[in-house]
Structure formats: C-alpha cells, structure tokens
Design an enzyme around this catalytic site. Sequence first.
Site, mmCIF file in Angstrom:
data_model
loop_
_atom_site.group_PDB
_atom_site.id
_atom_site.type_symbol
_atom_site.label_atom_id
_atom_site.label_comp_id
_atom_site.label_asym_id
_atom_site.label_seq_id
_atom_site.Cartn_x
_atom_site.Cartn_y
_atom_site.Cartn_z
ATOM 1 N N ARG A 112 28.328 3.600 -12.003
ATOM 2 C CA ARG A 112 27.572 3.175 -11.212
ATOM 3 C C ARG A 112 27.627 4.128 -9.907
ATOM 4 O O ARG A 112 26.346 4.486 -9.207
ATOM 5 C CB ARG A 112 27.618 1.909 -10.761
ATOM 6 C CG ARG A 112 26.239 1.040 -10.664
ATOM 7 C CD ARG A 112 26.354 -0.242 -10.015
ATOM 8 N NE ARG A 112 26.126 -1.144 -11.341
ATOM 9 C CZ ARG A 112 25.982 -2.290 -11.101
ATOM 10 N NH1 ARG A 112 25.905 -2.965 -9.665
ATOM 11 N NH2 ARG A 112 25.742 -3.292 -11.912
ATOM 12 N N ARG A 170 21.299 -0.563 -14.712
ATOM 13 C CA ARG A 170 22.585 -0.580 -14.067
ATOM 14 C C ARG A 170 23.623 -1.413 -14.720
ATOM 15 O O ARG A 170 24.652 -1.409 -14.045
ATOM 16 C CB ARG A 170 22.283 -0.952 -12.576
ATOM 17 C CG ARG A 170 22.230 -1.992 -12.287
ATOM 18 C CD ARG A 170 21.851 -2.227 -10.814
ATOM 19 N NE ARG A 170 21.622 -3.742 -10.164
ATOM 20 C CZ ARG A 170 21.725 -4.000 -8.877
ATOM 21 N NH1 ARG A 170 22.089 -3.048 -8.131
ATOM 22 N NH2 ARG A 170 21.433 -5.105 -8.659
ATOM 23 N N HIS A 171 23.387 -2.060 -15.725
ATOM 24 C CA HIS A 171 24.381 -2.986 -16.503
ATOM 25 C C HIS A 171 24.651 -2.403 -17.845
ATOM 26 O O HIS A 171 24.092 -1.875 -18.598
ATOM 27 C CB HIS A 171 24.023 -4.362 -16.620
ATOM 28 C CG HIS A 171 23.875 -5.156 -15.271
ATOM 29 N ND1 HIS A 171 22.557 -5.150 -14.637
ATOM 30 C CD2 HIS A 171 24.849 -5.605 -14.569
ATOM 31 C CE1 HIS A 171 22.736 -6.155 -13.534
ATOM 32 N NE2 HIS A 171 24.317 -6.232 -13.228
ATOM 33 N N ARG A 207 31.890 -6.514 -19.969
ATOM 34 C CA ARG A 207 31.013 -7.811 -19.456
ATOM 35 C C ARG A 207 30.184 -7.736 -20.823
ATOM 36 O O ARG A 207 29.305 -7.027 -21.021
ATOM 37 C CB ARG A 207 30.379 -7.130 -18.440
ATOM 38 C CG ARG A 207 31.052 -6.787 -17.385
ATOM 39 C CD ARG A 207 31.565 -8.113 -16.394
ATOM 40 N NE ARG A 207 32.499 -7.606 -15.343
ATOM 41 C CZ ARG A 207 32.441 -7.597 -14.158
ATOM 42 N NH1 ARG A 207 31.227 -7.839 -13.598
ATOM 43 N NH2 ARG A 207 33.322 -7.450 -13.107
ATOM 44 N N GLU A 251 24.224 -2.064 -5.578
ATOM 45 C CA GLU A 251 25.527 -2.319 -5.047
ATOM 46 C C GLU A 251 26.528 -1.374 -5.986
ATOM 47 O O GLU A 251 26.336 -1.392 -7.310
ATOM 48 C CB GLU A 251 25.717 -3.898 -5.480
ATOM 49 C CG GLU A 251 27.284 -4.427 -5.467
ATOM 50 C CD GLU A 251 27.334 -5.324 -6.456
ATOM 51 O OE1 GLU A 251 26.615 -6.305 -6.741
ATOM 52 O OE2 GLU A 251 28.498 -5.195 -7.071
ATOM 53 N N SER A 254 32.257 -4.790 -4.923
ATOM 54 C CA SER A 254 32.265 -6.052 -4.427
ATOM 55 C C SER A 254 33.601 -6.167 -4.218
ATOM 56 O O SER A 254 34.562 -5.614 -4.877
ATOM 57 C CB SER A 254 31.678 -6.868 -5.389
ATOM 58 O OG SER A 254 32.331 -7.350 -6.276
ATOM 59 N N GLU A 281 27.301 -8.608 -20.927
ATOM 60 C CA GLU A 281 26.117 -8.843 -20.223
ATOM 61 C C GLU A 281 24.779 -9.001 -21.012
ATOM 62 O O GLU A 281 24.635 -8.275 -22.019
ATOM 63 C CB GLU A 281 25.450 -7.648 -19.532
ATOM 64 C CG GLU A 281 26.678 -7.121 -18.263
ATOM 65 C CD GLU A 281 26.535 -7.896 -17.107
ATOM 66 O OE1 GLU A 281 25.475 -8.845 -16.954
ATOM 67 O OE2 GLU A 281 27.402 -7.631 -16.211
HETATM 68 O O1 4AD Z 1 30.912 -7.294 -8.586
HETATM 69 P P1 4AD Z 1 31.955 -7.373 -9.772
HETATM 70 O O2 4AD Z 1 31.670 -8.159 -11.132
HETATM 71 O O3 4AD Z 1 33.226 -7.756 -8.985
HETATM 72 C C1 4AD Z 1 34.706 -7.696 -9.665
HETATM 73 O O4 4AD Z 1 34.523 -7.291 -10.899
HETATM 74 C C2 4AD Z 1 35.419 -8.030 -8.577
HETATM 75 N N1 4AD Z 1 36.739 -8.536 -9.586
HETATM 76 C C3 4AD Z 1 35.996 -7.026 -7.741
HETATM 77 C C4 4AD Z 1 36.908 -7.371 -6.859
HETATM 78 O O5 4AD Z 1 37.966 -6.780 -6.675
HETATM 79 N N2 4AD Z 1 36.338 -8.366 -5.797
HETATM 80 O O6 4AD Z 1 32.255 -5.638 -10.118
HETATM 81 C C5 4AD Z 1 32.397 -4.534 -9.222
HETATM 82 C C6 4AD Z 1 31.628 -3.515 -9.613
HETATM 83 C C7 4AD Z 1 30.159 -3.694 -9.234
HETATM 84 O O7 4AD Z 1 30.198 -3.354 -7.735
HETATM 85 C C8 4AD Z 1 29.525 -2.523 -9.789
HETATM 86 O O8 4AD Z 1 29.751 -1.390 -9.318
HETATM 87 C C9 4AD Z 1 30.458 -2.626 -11.149
HETATM 88 O O9 4AD Z 1 31.571 -3.123 -10.943
HETATM 89 N N3 4AD Z 1 29.802 -3.400 -12.239
HETATM 90 C C10 4AD Z 1 29.206 -2.879 -13.291
HETATM 91 N N4 4AD Z 1 28.851 -1.663 -13.674
HETATM 92 C C11 4AD Z 1 28.263 -1.576 -14.891
HETATM 93 N N5 4AD Z 1 28.120 -2.381 -15.790
HETATM 94 C C12 4AD Z 1 28.005 -3.636 -15.443
HETATM 95 N N6 4AD Z 1 27.871 -4.670 -16.237
HETATM 96 C C13 4AD Z 1 28.628 -3.963 -13.967
HETATM 97 N N7 4AD Z 1 29.187 -5.153 -13.598
HETATM 98 C C14 4AD Z 1 29.730 -4.589 -12.216
#
Ligand code: 4AD
Length: 405
Positions: free
Chosen positions: A379, A185-186, A177, A328, A331, A179
């Site tokens: 996380r 937490r990212h 990502r 969170e 998701s 980000e």
């Molecule tokens: O919420 P996210 O972006 O959802 C998806 O990637 C979907 N494809 C999932 C699905 O099957 N619907 O990311 C899922 C999880 C988040 O809840 C969080 O725990 C983690 O990935 N996450 C991160 N962890 C660390 N750094 C980041 N930048 C994160 N972004 C998401």
Amino acid sequence: MLNFVKQLSHESVVELIGLVSLPKKPLTATSQQVEIHVTKMYCLSRSLPNLPLAVVDAARSEADIEKSVKDGKPAARVLQDTRLNNRPLDLRTPANQALFRIQCHVQIAFREFLLSKGFLEIHTPKLMAGSSEGGSAVFRLDYKGQPACLAQSPQLHKQMAICGDMRRVFEVGPVFRAEDSFTHRHLCEFVGLDVEMEIRMHYSEIMDLVGDLFPFIFTKIEERCPKELESVRRQYPFHSLKFLPQTLRLTFAEGIQMLKEAGEEVDPLGDLNTESEKKLGQLVLEKYKTEFYMLHRYPSAVRPFYTMPCEDDSNYSNSFDVFIRGEEIISGAQRIHDPELLEKRARECGIDVKTISTYIDAFRYGAPPHGGFGAGLERVVMLLCALNNIRKTSLFPRDPKRLAP
Ligand code: 4AD
C-alpha cells in the site's frame, strides 16, 4: 547470424559476444546509449513463439495508446487480469521492474531508520492458535489436529517481545487476511512493516516516530530511485507526494468537523469509510497543503480489543491512522498492558479468550506501557506512486480470487 536472429522469438534469452561502442548518432535521453557490434551469438533459452502477453504492449502508457489511436494504429490495451495471469511476463516491463526496486528501497530505508534509532529486527510466528486482530478475516487451518490460524499481523507477538533490553522492535514479514472484500487496496497476503516500542511518557512518542520515519523514507526514495520513479511515471503519470517537514496531526474529532463543514454525513463515533477518507484527504490538502498526515484519538468502538482507551474518555482511544493521498497506510496505538482490562476488552469484542491466554498471561508478569503501528508495504508503494490498484505493487498478488501464479 541474421537468419539465426530471425528465428528467435520475443523474450528468448541470448548471450552476445561483441564490441561495445558509442552510437555514431548523437546521444539523446531516450536514445540507445551504447551499441554492440556482435561477433557471436548463443541462444540460452528459447521462448515459445506465441506469447500470452506481449511485453511491449504491457509496457504501453495510456498516453502512448491514445496517441496510437489518434494515428490510426490502435495499440493493444492489456487488461489487469491478463497481466496477473501472466505475471512472470508482465514483470518484465520497465515500470514493473522499477516498482519492485522502489519497494526494495522502501524496506531498506525503513530498516535503516529504525536500526539507527536502536530498534531490533525480530521475526514472529505466522502460525498461531488464535487470531491476532479479531473479526472474520482469518485463514483457519489444521495444525496437526489442533485448530490454528495464519497470523493476521505480528501484533500479539511483537508486544510480547517488548521486555528486558528489547524495548524497541520491528518486523518486515508476511501478513494474512482472509478478506472477502474485492477492492483496489486489499490483498489476502501482504508484507507488514511493523513496529512496537516502550512508551516513556506519552503515546505521542509513537506518532513522533512515524512523523519522522515516513518522510525519511519518501526523501530516500526521491534521492535513491530517480530513474525508477521516472520509469513508473512514463507508464503511470503521477506527481511527487506533497508532505510537510513537520507531519500534520489532527484529532479524529477535528477530521469529523472538517467533513461535516463540507456537508458530509459522518458518525462521530464510527469509522470513516473509504469515500470519507478520500474526501478528508482533499480537504486536508486544500487547507494544509499536505498529502501525508495523521488522525489520532479514534473512537474505541472501531479499534481492536488491545487498544488503550483514552484516560479522560474511554469512548476514545490512544490510537491513530496515517494517510497518503487520502488513503490509510498505517494504523497504530498504545496497547492495554493491564491483563484484567485486556481480558475484559477481548471478551467484549467477542474473542475466545482461551485462544489468546498465553498473550494475556504475558502481561501478568509486569509489562511496560507500550505501543506501535503497522503499515502495508504494497500500500505504501501504491500510494507513493499514486497507482490505482495494490495488485500492481505485489509481486505475485493473492486476493479472494487469485492464488496463482
Ligand atoms: O490496520 P491494520 O489491520 O492494523 C494492524 O494490523 C495492527 N496490528 C497495526 C498496529 O500495530 N496497531 O493493518 C495495518 C496496515 C494498514 O494500515 C494497511 O496499510 C495494511 O496494513 N493493510 C493491508 N494491506 C493490504 N491488504 C490488506 N488486506 C490490508 N489490511 C491492512
């Protein structure tokens, strides 16, 4: 031999030959459990004399530092950047050693549970023509003259993998990502724990799975890692996660209602920000006595393009988020398996449909209703141990400013 030992710097690696025996003093929980009467000693690898970070300092707990200050012997407080700049040394502290053992056991329990439920472990490509989650957080690169991205999740390919006998799949793999947010937490790279499955009757089957899988993981960590949990607690005190035998499930609207009743201003069709999520976590803990729960039926506007809208009201979607201690960790959702609707939603979300045409086409040859979820491994461990920063649970964290070591 003593002269030889005196010349060795901290962190040097030595081989000892000697007799192992029990100490003469009575054993206590914190005392040394064995002694070695050394007869020969070899230095296998000498460390530089001036370390950029003293491991004993990095291993100190806040309580220990406070006590030293009280005793008039202030102890060094190691800053996070110093730790991360010198991560190979920082990893030697007992708490860090324990954290990565716990992380390993989270993965083991995740695999164990899913394999026992008939899931197949898969590996999807991390180089892609288009983005999988949309938005701007995408690392773009040149793929031999073709524009490409690093996978933001295994989303599209795990869905395309649901066919024939592969009705239930999972993956543990890297997620990228780009980000811009510099938060606790990212990360720019993390380990995704992803699941995708055929839905037989209703998308709540996915929530049922999450509701059983994660308590299984929490229980296994308590059973299999008591020493590691103790080690982490010594440096970063925390209480064990409170969770119910039957995972609590609230609708997004119910969550909004609880926040409104507590005087918070929240948009019923918008997303919850970090503060609202935290606040709701506290309210849920007070009312339901759990720190692990799910919110479902999220507004469609805040979910990715591939999320299935609710049949009775397309403003909402068949989707959910899962929280630990008000943050969170997962998701998930039912996905759109109708190619026309999928293409329409992708366009509405500003996605260049050409870059994901093979994904949309995959549903033109008949596709079962399906859904799944994704969690971030770092996380999960961070929140399980109530740590204040995700960089603590990433072996070599990658964030907007850090690409080394
Ligand atoms: O919420 P996210 O972006 O959802 C998806 O990637 C979907 N494809 C999932 C699905 O099957 N619907 O990311 C899922 C999880 C988040 O809840 C969080 O725990 C983690 O990935 N996450 C991160 N962890 C660390 N750094 C980041 N930048 C994160 N972004 C998401």
